[in-house]
Write an enzyme that holds these catalytic residues in place. Structure first.
Site, short mmCIF file in Angstrom:
data_model
loop_
_atom_site.label_atom_id
_atom_site.label_comp_id
_atom_site.label_asym_id
_atom_site.label_seq_id
_atom_site.Cartn_x
_atom_site.Cartn_y
_atom_site.Cartn_z
N HIS A 134 12.53 -22.14 -19.09
CA HIS A 134 12.57 -21.59 -20.44
C HIS A 134 12.66 -20.06 -20.41
O HIS A 134 13.49 -19.45 -21.08
CB HIS A 134 11.35 -22.01 -21.27
CG HIS A 134 11.23 -21.21 -22.54
ND1 HIS A 134 11.99 -21.48 -23.65
CD2 HIS A 134 10.50 -20.10 -22.83
CE1 HIS A 134 11.71 -20.59 -24.59
NE2 HIS A 134 10.81 -19.74 -24.12
N HIS A 139 15.73 -16.89 -22.03
CA HIS A 139 15.62 -15.53 -22.56
C HIS A 139 16.53 -14.49 -21.91
O HIS A 139 16.95 -13.54 -22.57
CB HIS A 139 14.17 -15.03 -22.43
CG HIS A 139 13.23 -15.64 -23.43
ND1 HIS A 139 13.12 -15.19 -24.72
CD2 HIS A 139 12.35 -16.67 -23.32
CE1 HIS A 139 12.22 -15.91 -25.37
NE2 HIS A 139 11.73 -16.83 -24.55
N GLU A 180 13.18 -17.10 -30.52
CA GLU A 180 12.96 -18.46 -29.98
C GLU A 180 13.88 -19.52 -30.60
O GLU A 180 14.35 -20.39 -29.90
CB GLU A 180 11.50 -18.88 -30.16
CG GLU A 180 10.51 -18.08 -29.30
CD GLU A 180 10.59 -18.39 -27.80
OE1 GLU A 180 11.23 -19.37 -27.40
OE2 GLU A 180 10.01 -17.61 -27.02
N SER A 199 16.99 -23.86 -24.10
CA SER A 199 16.34 -24.49 -22.94
C SER A 199 15.93 -25.93 -23.22
O SER A 199 15.26 -26.55 -22.41
CB SER A 199 15.15 -23.64 -22.48
OG SER A 199 14.18 -23.51 -23.51
CO CO Z 1 10.12 -18.06 -25.12
#
Ligand code: CO
Ligand code: PHE
Length: 287
Positions: A134, A139, A180, A199
């Protein structure tokens, strides 16, 4: 939030607590097992296929330009060589969630705190807490984009301020619905940039194709009033028109905004307001 454990407790590899005040640890890349690298490859290949026409161009380009993520869990030192040159960001390794002030301070210094451990094979589809897949796959590609890179740093500085003003719950919602779980409207329709979505195989499809969730055009104050859920797919996604729009909208001093927000009621995650502009597959939809 990570707590420092003391005494004789032992920790799984990559998860021992930090002894440093900024909570960083060393990734210790050489100690990952074959199986751990294989888990990364499985996740990577699955998402590569799912995201080809679902992630935004900025994300896909960032991933491509990083160039060191397909073979296995990346060595942060190699990622940092590329990232440093491109947007002057770097990744720092941490054992898990860190206190808010520490997290914001890292962002304010263009450092992204990433976990090191990878999920188990029976957790490919869902995990409660962030892991290295993740944090890195989700990111880091967006941190290769200059506008998004500046937004993340500004967010870190804003976080420190919100902390002092007691307004963190409002600012946290902005992170949630953009960094997010953000969507962006493009000429080809809605695309994903949020790391929590890219993700996750299931949510990458759900957020764009499922008729159930609301897709609401970005409105800063609206976002900061909106609750979110952490235990299931989102009931609402927020759609920006461009990363410039997001950056510009968040430039003003939020102090008066927080003041106004303290007098406004919260909005439920699944709620739709008469003033909301709703989108589906990139087009405005009638209610
Ligand atoms: Co995050
Ligand atoms: N401008 C915001 C403030 O003054 C900081 C911020 C920037 C917050 C970018 C989020 C994103 O608090």
């Amino acid at each position: 939030m990570a707590h420092i454990h003391s005494g004789t407790e032992t920790f799984p590899r990559h998860r021992s607590p930090s002894e440093r005040s900024d909570f960083t640890i060393v990734q210790d890349w050489a100690t990952y097992s074959r199986e751990e690298h294989e888990t990364w490859r499985l996740l990577f290949q699955r998402q590569e296929a799912v995201l080809a026409h679902r992630a935004c161009g900025e994300f896909l380009r960032g991933m491509q330009d990083l160039g060191v993520a397909a073979d296995g869990i990346p060595d942060f030192r190699r990622l940092n060589d590329v990232l440093q040159k491109t947007t002057q960001w770097s990744i720092v390794a941490v054992p898990g969630l860190v206190p808010d002030a520490i997290f914001f301070d890292h962002l304010a210094h263009r450092q992204f705190p990433s976990t090191c451990f990878i999920r188990r094979r029976d957790q490919l589809d869902y995990l409660q807490e962030p892991d290295v897949f993740h944090d890195i796959f989700g990111h880091v590609p967006m941190l290769m984009n200059p506008v998004f890179a500046d937004y993340m740093q500004a967010y870190g500085l804003g976080g420190l301020k919100a902390l002092h003003l007691g307004a963190l719950h409002h600012l946290a919602r902005l992170y949630w619905y953009t960094v997010e779980f953000g969507l962006i409207a493009t000429g080809e329709g809605l695309r994903i940039y949020g790391s929590g979505i890219v993700s996750s195989k299931g949510e990458s499809i759900y957020c764009l194709e499922d008729p159930r969730p609301n897709r609401i055009a970005f409105d800063l104050m609206r976002v900061m009033r909106t609750r979110y859920r952490i235990d299931d797919y989102q009931e609402s996604y927020v759609v920006i028109d461009s990363f410039d729009q997001l950056f510009q909208a968040t430039q003003p001093d939020f102090t008066p905004y927080y003041d106004a927000l303290s007098r406004l009621s919260d909005i439920d995650a699944g709620e739709v307001l008469p003033t909301d502009r709703l989108l589906h597959r990139g087009r405005a939809v009638a209610r």
